[in-house]
Motif scaffolding. Structure first.
Motif, short mmCIF file in Angstrom:
data_model
loop_
_atom_site.label_atom_id
_atom_site.label_comp_id
_atom_site.label_asym_id
_atom_site.label_seq_id
_atom_site.Cartn_x
_atom_site.Cartn_y
_atom_site.Cartn_z
N ALA A 553 0.87 -1.18 0.00
CA ALA A 553 0.00 0.00 0.00
C ALA A 553 0.90 1.22 0.00
N LEU A 554 0.76 2.05 -1.03
CA LEU A 554 1.62 3.21 -1.19
C LEU A 554 0.78 4.46 -1.37
N VAL A 555 1.28 5.55 -0.84
CA VAL A 555 0.69 6.86 -1.08
C VAL A 555 1.24 7.37 -2.41
N ILE A 603 -4.28 6.62 -1.98
CA ILE A 603 -3.57 5.47 -1.42
C ILE A 603 -4.14 4.24 -2.10
N VAL A 604 -3.27 3.41 -2.63
CA VAL A 604 -3.71 2.20 -3.32
C VAL A 604 -3.08 0.99 -2.64
N GLY A 605 -3.93 0.05 -2.22
CA GLY A 605 -3.46 -1.21 -1.68
C GLY A 605 -3.56 -2.28 -2.77
N PHE A 606 -2.45 -2.91 -3.11
CA PHE A 606 -2.44 -3.83 -4.25
C PHE A 606 -1.52 -5.01 -3.98
N SER A 607 -1.76 -6.10 -4.68
CA SER A 607 -0.95 -7.30 -4.53
C SER A 607 -1.43 -8.33 -5.55
#
Length: 925
Positions: A553-555, A603-607
């Motif tokens: 998760a990155l801003v 902010i996007v949380g991804f995986s």
């Protein structure tokens, strides 16, 4: 958890008082009573980790309820026990208050409570230890009176914020003082501008901060650092510090046996903080006084927030950020937007489930807690742009809060089960980072050490044994280097990494240095030309996580999920198998305490892990809306994974939209109102050749501007107008002076016209501002029928169609624009090829078209009711109540357009956008 309204609190308090009336046993009911009161009535969040029950004390007793953030102890008695009754405890006859006070007096100063509450399920007494005679000067109310006296317990919730406020204040004051000390010391270096002197000064300040903290936190003997320097002459301080730092870096058994008693008293620190010899300048009397009396004596360093102070400290002393003014830090609130949905919420829920699972034996509960303890101690965290370490530090602090709750529960269970060993397991070794600035690396390591030492102090009160904080036994793994050039596998193996977090640099693609462009090229190749710098971290994280369960998760700047940046970034990641699991849509990133710069972020949380539960937060003037979408695409919309390309023609059968005329004239063909009036006064025949001219700002704000409109003028007519000819000649001269490859130079042989635009028809058109405030619900479009020439900041649709105008002014089109348009800072940046040409108009029958046209005309009619008001006035959300007929007309238009699309979303923008993406997905082929 949503905050309770006053009415909800009152109802909850009445229900609580009725439920608990006439009952309550100290042993069996205390936890349930206070959890229900704190969580359901007062509205405390995270009671699982914020409230500790049965904490052991060195007095061989237990604190019934301890709320560290509120600095409160609660001593609970059964309902039939008077709060004034004195019992024998540890050989002393004490009341409930005296018993709690004895426990408080055994604690470290920084952990001691300010409030003691005594309660017997029917009466509450609140003792404020900051007041004189706190034992007898207390506030008292009964359970029956609770609904009307509930405000007397608000301090149990507010101090969670007040503690943060207090820590922020102390951290800011400390940061300013260190900045002042820094300036004074810098002036003492012989060559202060060299890299070597700069590095030595930074290290010196880090070491002084650690000593100041260690002194106030009790890691050194009380006032040890202050007493060591106090009384020295200023010319003795340099030598004294050199000797002290050597001692702090030397194990006790290896020290000079002839050291002074003062130096012998200092512990061995380890950790590399004092390992290298660095330049230390001479002190002046003024600098020594500043260090001793302002920086040391007047500041309680044990109360700083390492999360905040790390950022403040780094920005105060780092020349790169110091030059910009102000002191910067990332607020804990914003950090939690990243770490809570990524992992912390789930961990809290898991712990709550273990603690509240019914019918579980003490032994089974102990095993579950130990397994959870091992789980959090085995998690690893990686910030590949860690700066001063605030994301890692805040994560560490909250992992230790979870651990402290586990320890408190295990301590109670082990007492019952005959065990006594309770061990700290969460370690700084679990934290990894990369940072390009070497000083920030030192600050990050120090901030994490301070966080560890603070957490140890709190843990000591739970396990009731002394925790050997010094020497430092572990450290975070912070690497110095360029994260886009370093192989992340050398920092931590992907299969061993659980979570990637952080706030990479906010740099738009147009602001990159040549070196940063090379960084981006190394990640994306030639396809990265339109991508912001932060996109590099998303791509590198995706590559790093491939084949693992790691999540990130990155801003970032919001532009990577808008407009032309979406496809080159997210299509690549989605094709590789990446999923977006949660997102905070555009919001203001407040990352400074002073000189605050507003940056609009997401902010996007991804995986590669496709979570079943998707989460999204949408921010608006009305507040924050939480939703659980079924899917999140690259535009952060609950819609299919489609990627809008620049389309040269509209996807629907509607008139084309084009950009207005670019003057490219050096200001020679454009006229202000006064210039127009002067020209006509001196050359009346010129009036025929003057037209209104508007960029988007003039169009919205109703400001007059003019241009010379000369495409059809003949040579004879121009010759008869020498003043107009002067404007033309000046334009030619300006264009000839421009770059030969540019548009302006190429137009030098046609100096009498603006840049040509073959799509412009000299007739009515719909004007669309290219840039408009994000505050507006509806971007103000309008018909132009007076021959006004559109500038290049004003798009136009050469049509007088009320249907097209009505759909364009509706919430449907505005919702689409809000998601897919680019941004200029936070403002909407409209695009014909990206927004309009990809927008799917509704297919309607004659009745549906007439319905929309009728409502669109009503909007135009309503505007006419407010003579003198500009479009900016009428569409200002702060003043929309002044234009009730217009707002009513818009609501009716929105409903008509929804009917035209055959849906009834009642204005739900997420549903609108999802529907439009679905229509686009069907038509794009």
């Amino acid at each position: 958890m949503t905050a309770l309204s006053p009415a909800e609190r009152l109802i909850a308090a009445k229900t609580f008082a009725k439920t608990w009336k006439g009952r309550g046993n100290e042993k069996s009911d205390t936890q349930q009573f206070w959890l229900e009161l704190l969580r359901d009535v007062i509205g405390m969040e995270d009671t699982t980790i914020n409230v500790i029950f049965e904490a052991k004390t060195s007095e061989r007793g237990y604190i019934d309820v301890w709320i560290p953030d509120a600095k409160a102890f609660i001593e609970q008695k059964s309902i039939d026990v008077s709060l004034d009754k004195a019992d024998i405890r540890q050989g002393k006859t004490v009341t409930a208050f005296q018993q709690a006070l004895n426990y408080a007096n055994t604690m470290q100063f920084s952990q001691r409570p300010r409030y003691i509450i005594t309660c017997n399920f029917d009466e509450f007494r609140v003792h404020d230890l900051d007041k004189e005679n706190a034992e007898i000067n207390y506030l008292s109310f009964t359970l029956e009176e609770l609904p009307n006296q509930l405000h007397l317990l608000d301090f149990l919730v507010d101090p969670q914020k007040n503690r943060a406020v207090r820590e922020e204040k102390v951290s800011m004051v400390a940061g300013k003082l260190v900045g002042k000390l820094y300036d004074a010391l810098r002036s003492q270096y012989l060559e202060p501008d060299t890299d070597e002197s700069q590095h030595s000064l930074n290290v010196l300040c880090v070491r002084l901060v650690f000593c100041l903290f260690a002194e106030d936190a009790g890691l050194f003997n009380k006032n040890a650092f202050y007493d060591y320097l106090n009384g020295l002459r200023h010319d003795q301080v340099r030598t004294a510090l050199i000797e002290l730092f050597q001692v702090l870096n030397t194990p006790v058994e290896q020290r000079d046996p002839y050291l002074s008693d003062q130096l012998k008293a200092f512990p061995y620190v380890n950790g590399g903080l004092f390992a290298k010899d660095e330049q230390i300048p001479h002190f002046t009397a003024e600098i020594l006084d500043l260090l001793l009396h302002d920086v040391s004596e007047k500041t309680n360093w044990s109360e700083i927030s390492p999360t905040i102070f790390g950022g403040v400290f780094e920005s105060t002393l780092n020349p790169e950020t110091r030059a910009k003014g102000g002191m910067h830090y990332t607020s804990p609130e914003n950090i939690h937007k990243v770490i809570d949905p990524l992992f912390l919420d789930a961990l809290k829920d898991e712990l709550t489930q273990i603690l509240e699972e019914p019918g579980v034996s003490a032994n089974k509960r102990k095993k579950n807690l130990e397994a959870f303890h091992n789980k959090i101690a085995g998690l690893t965290f990686f910030d590949p742009a860690c700066g001063s370490g605030n994301f890692l530090t805040e994560t560490y602090i909250h992992l230790r809060k979870l651990e402290n709750k586990i320890l408190s529960e295990l301590a109670g269970d082990q007492t019952q089960l005959g065990f006594s060993d309770v061990t700290l397991k969460v370690s700084l070794n679990q934290f990894h980072g990369i940072e390009i600035n070497d000083f920030a690396v030192s600050v990050a390591s120090t901030a994490l050490w301070i966080a560890q030492l603070q957490a140890n102090l709190e843990a000591e009160e739970i396990v009731t044994t002394n925790i050997e904080s010094l020497p430092l036994h572990d450290a975070a793994n912070i690497h110095h280097g360029n994260a886009l050039r370093i192989d992340w596998n050398e920092v931590i193996a992907p299969e061993k990494c659980n979570y990637i977090i952080g706030n990479p640099p906010f740099l738009g693609y147009s602001r990159l240095t040549d070196e940063q462009k090379e960084d981006r090229k190394a990640i994306f190749g030639k396809d990265g030309g339109l991508l912001d710098y932060v996109a590099c971290w998303h791509k590198k994280a995706a590559d790093f996580m491939e084949g693992t369960q790691c999540e990130a998760a990155l801003v970032s700047t919001n532009s990577i999920c808008q407009g032309q940046q979406v496809a080159p970034l997210w299509q690549t990641l989605f094709d590789a198998g990446i999923k977006i699991n949660f997102a905070h849509r555009t919001f203001v990133w407040s990352n400074e305490a002073t000189d605050q710069a507003h940056v609009f972020c997401i902010i996007v949380g991804f995986s590669y892990v496709d979570r079943e539960l998707k989460q999204a937060w949408t921010y608006s003037r009305a507040g924050v809306e939480y939703s659980e979408p079924t899917h999140l695409n690259g535009y952060l919309a609950d819609a299919p994974d489609v990627f809008l390309t620049r389309r040269s023609k509209p996807i629907s059968s509607v008139p084309e939209m084009a950009q207005g005329f670019k003057p490219a004239d050096g200001g020679n063909l454009l006229l202000s109102p006064s210039e127009r009036d002067e020209l006509i006064a001196r050359e009346p025949a010129a009036e025929k050749w003057i037209r209104k001219f508007s960029m988007g700002a003039e169009f919205i704000n109703g400001r007059d501007r003019y241009c010379l409109w000369l495409p059809e003028i003949t040579g004879a007519e121009l010759k008869a107008l020498p003043l107009v000819r002067k404007h033309v000649d000046d334009c030619r001269e300006w264009r000839l002076a421009q770059t030969k490859t540019g548009d302006a130079f190429k137009l030098a042989d046609r100096p009498h016209i603006l840049r040509p635009n073959g799509k412009f028809l000299d007739g009515p058109y719909i004007g669309i501002p290219k840039v408009s405030s994000e505050r507006r619900k509806w971007v103000p479009f309008g018909f132009v029928r007076d021959g006004m020439i559109p500038g290049d900041m004003l798009y136009f649709i050469p049509s007088d169609s009320l249907f097209v105008f009505g759909v364009m002014m509706s919430q449907f089109q505005n919702a689409w624009m809000r998601v897919v348009a680019g941004r200029l800072k936070s403002d909407y940046r409209y695009g014909n090829t990206t927004v309009y040409n990809n927008f799917v108009f509704p297919e309607v029958d004659k009745a549906g078209r007439v319905d929309v046209e009728k409502r669109a005309q009503a909007v135009l009619d309503a505007r006419e009711l407010y003579a003198g008001a500009t479009l900016a006035d009428m569409y200002d959300p702060d003043n929309d109540f002044l234009y009730p007929e217009l707002m009513k007309a818009h609501r009716e238009l929105d409903k008509a357009v929804e009917r035209a699309y055959g849906v009834d979303f009642d204005g739900d923008e997420q549903k609108i956008v999802s529907h439009l993406f679905g229509l686009y997905d069907k038509l794009r082929w």
